[in-house]
Scaffold this active site. Sequence first.
Site, PDB file in Angstrom:
ATOM      1  N   ALA B  42       0.854  -1.240  -0.138  1.00 18.92           N
ATOM      2  CA  ALA B  42       0.018  -0.020  -0.109  1.00 18.92           C
ATOM      3  C   ALA B  42       1.122   1.335   0.178  1.00 18.92           C
ATOM      4  CB  ALA B  42      -0.954   0.112   1.266  1.00 18.92           C
ATOM      5  N   LYS B 102       9.391   3.921  15.300  1.00 13.04           N
ATOM      6  CA  LYS B 102       9.768   4.297  16.897  1.00 13.04           C
ATOM      7  C   LYS B 102       8.998   5.257  17.385  1.00 13.04           C
ATOM      8  CE  LYS B 102      13.590   6.638  15.148  1.00 13.04           C
ATOM      9  NZ  LYS B 102      13.178   6.330  13.552  1.00 13.04           N
ATOM     10  N   GLY B 131      18.023  -0.296  14.653  1.00 14.70           N
ATOM     11  CA  GLY B 131      18.110  -0.809  13.229  1.00 14.70           C
ATOM     12  C   GLY B 131      18.229  -2.126  13.162  1.00 14.70           C
ATOM     13  N   GLY B 184      25.404  12.479   3.288  1.00 13.77           N
ATOM     14  CA  GLY B 184      24.207  11.824   3.259  1.00 13.77           C
ATOM     15  C   GLY B 184      24.066  11.007   4.548  1.00 13.77           C
ATOM     16  N   GLU B 187      20.185  14.656   7.590  1.00  6.63           N
ATOM     17  CA  GLU B 187      19.177  15.236   6.762  1.00  6.63           C
ATOM     18  C   GLU B 187      19.490  16.804   6.769  1.00  6.63           C
ATOM     19  OE1 GLU B 187      15.615  13.596   6.932  1.00  6.63           O
ATOM     20  OE2 GLU B 187      16.166  11.685   7.895  1.00  6.63           O
ATOM     21  N   ASP B 198      15.193  11.726  18.153  1.00  5.96           N
ATOM     22  CA  ASP B 198      15.315  10.501  17.691  1.00  5.96           C
ATOM     23  C   ASP B 198      15.835   9.597  18.622  1.00  5.96           C
ATOM     24  OD1 ASP B 198      15.553   8.461  15.604  1.00  5.96           O
ATOM     25  OD2 ASP B 198      17.419   8.316  16.162  1.00  5.96           O
ATOM     26  N   LYS B 202      13.881   6.354  21.172  1.00  6.26           N
ATOM     27  CA  LYS B 202      14.610   4.863  21.223  1.00  6.26           C
ATOM     28  C   LYS B 202      14.978   4.504  22.741  1.00  6.26           C
ATOM     29  CE  LYS B 202      16.456   5.069  16.589  1.00  6.26           C
ATOM     30  NZ  LYS B 202      17.796   5.527  15.826  1.00  6.26           N
TER      31      LYS B 202
END
Lengths: 434, 434
Positions: B42, B102, B131, B184, B187, B198, B202
């Site tokens: 989806a 998360k 991860g 990379g 962000e 973040d 966690k």
Amino acid sequence: MTVKVALLGCGNVGSQVARILLEQSDELAARVGAPLELTGIAVRNPDAARDVELPREIFTTDAHALVDGADIVIELIGGLEPAGEYIERALRRGASVVTGNKALLAARLPELTEAAEAGGAQLLYEAAVAGAIPILRPIRESLAGDDITKVMGIVNGTTNYILDAMDTSGAQFDQALADAQRLGYAEADPTADVEGHDAAAKAALLASLAFHTTFALENVHCEGITSISAEDVAAAEDAGMVIKLLAIAERGTDSAGDEGISVRVHPTLLPREHPLAAVRGAFNAVFVEAENAGELMFYGQGAGGAPTASAVMGDVVSIGRTRATQAAGGSVAEPQPRPSRPLGIADAATSYALSLDVSDETGVLAEIAGIVARHGVSIETMRQTASAEGGAGSARLRIITHVGREAALAATVADIEQLPVVKAVSSVVRVEGK
Amino acid sequence: MTVKVALLGCGNVGSQVARILLEQSDELAARVGAPLELTGIAVRNPDAARDVELPREIFTTDAHALVDGADIVIELIGGLEPAGEYIERALRRGASVVTGNKALLAARLPELTEAAEAGGAQLLYEAAVAGAIPILRPIRESLAGDDITKVMGIVNGTTNYILDAMDTSGAQFDQALADAQRLGYAEADPTADVEGHDAAAKAALLASLAFHTTFALENVHCEGITSISAEDVAAAEDAGMVIKLLAIAERGTDSAGDEGISVRVHPTLLPREHPLAAVRGAFNAVFVEAENAGELMFYGQGAGGAPTASAVMGDVVSIGRTRATQAAGGSVAEPQPRPSRPLGIADAATSYALSLDVSDETGVLAEIAGIVARHGVSIETMRQTASAEGGAGSARLRIITHVGREAALAATVADIEQLPVVKAVSSVVRVEGK
């Protein structure tokens, strides 16, 4: 419903398992969903001295009767027989088995797996591979959707202790071995460790787990560390490397290009930046390379009574949960989480590293030390250097405190900032892992 | 019997999960004990570009219909809604759910656990915590018979990359962040990473897992790394330490002596010998202290499409096994091991580090290099130094080869030993991890 647990053997690991089963029974019952009852401990001599005090009446010499009345059998006798016979008997009649017996598993895993299958029972052996380190379950379950290409393990604490000591002190092998024996890290007869036999049995188990197969011990190539000299260790250091005894299992091809699995134990040079190179002393670690997950490492204590007992108990609780779940009609629910009480940051136990710019005059250190002491904080180290940032007449002071309550540390810093001799608090960072 | 798998979302991780489900279907069926059928994916826009080429007809925009026909729902949309609604709907009707979300778990774990309970379904989220690193299962199962006292994790790759770059290059935070963005690793809007948000989500999940409870995100104390300067990093190095952004969860007491749990994210000094200090670049690791197991560490990649997909697939296979097992009448048997072919040591792919004592005369290096080349082995480094051991007129030669077949390396050494200019081969040690 009660889960009946029989313990075979009461040495270093067994006595710790018995202690946990008896001391933690309420906690374990909550996690399993049913009480775990230690029905007995089978030993040769019930009157022998043990590491842990246990009630005399819990001991028996009749292992067969104990096995026949159990839901879970914990085998910690070691060696091939009678351990193998007890395990097979338990599995065939449907009792699940937890064992840390790597020699037996390396020799007879296929038959024992078949017996478990026949009896509809589970055979778990987390403690057999790398002591306390969870490795069986991560490989079997967490990586079940990935393809492992290579496993490298430091799986023998004695040899890692010896090689680490040679690396640190420059000692020759004989001297490092003698020291390890004196400190209890090596046995009087160190052959099984230093010749790599113990690591080879673990390598066969790791290969079996990683590649979903049964890999026979006789196919493991095995070299020990007795020929490693202080000169080899020095040359390694010179080249930015370190020597470790590794158990390696990897997919490969033979000279005809046909696929197969190579399993070997030998002294190995590793670059110092490699995660396995940082495994010091008697610690163990297993490094895994998988197709999708990439590089993983699992680190911890590979031996010792309490650490190995932790791995055994993880298996026992896992089986107990399955039994309790089945008895309750097959729901797959996890045990319910319990409420907990969050502590605010003020109640965190931590230590501070402070950098201060202070006036370079007498009495400053005493003044600051006085404020610190008034808040009940104690200083681990205090260093003064000339400071460029603070300008002329300034000194840079670096303080690391002992562990204290965050509120006291923060109040200390606030008071220090008010001192006329303090020009600036240039950084405050918390410290862990000391 | 087929296990029907619905995938919600097809970004970085989702496209890798779809690839594995489609490419590895035979292998996965063997491990699960039944085929896994990907019934659909989806997405909002079926025609969007994807990392992986997938058949157009597998995409749908009707997530509800997909969820309602599934045995297992994999949620990789992210964010609170509609992800939360899909997950709850699936669980309540008895479909198990695998998610890496998360933020959602940190906000709504208790309700989702309750929904799983009500539907008799499983909710697994190995990918959400670190991860690819197996951490959920080791803590929940392997350590189920132990008591965890403290968890410290490097759980954000972006901040670890930046701090490691500052440590290595001496750069200021802004410069290191700009480099990380260019490569990379960070962000364009780095707020969630560098401010610690973040890591805080966690940390709440880790605390919930480790202490068998549900710990709310709002109770996590959170500080980021934006105030860390090159001077702080230099001072840390000077003191034999390194700065890491740690997520810490531990049991403690407040000032009144009452027990509670402290969960916090902040920059932290660690001694360089600490296992977490060796975690470089964008890697993650979780360090656990348990009553019996002692110190454990789990290390690996904390993000990335394929690594995170590995963790998702581990959960999918685990649930699939449970389903297949229940359908087969509730036997707890493990999937059968398959035969494998052992490769002898001669077929191992390895590299050699050689130390030779040679005559100190012209042409020796060429002679040895010629023998090495004749066996198809190639040399990575060759170093000559004066040798004390070989006596006057001797030189010590150290050679490290590229990876080759053991048989060719061993034959090379045997031929070198025969050379008149070679006085002794003083050591041969294999090399890994280059």
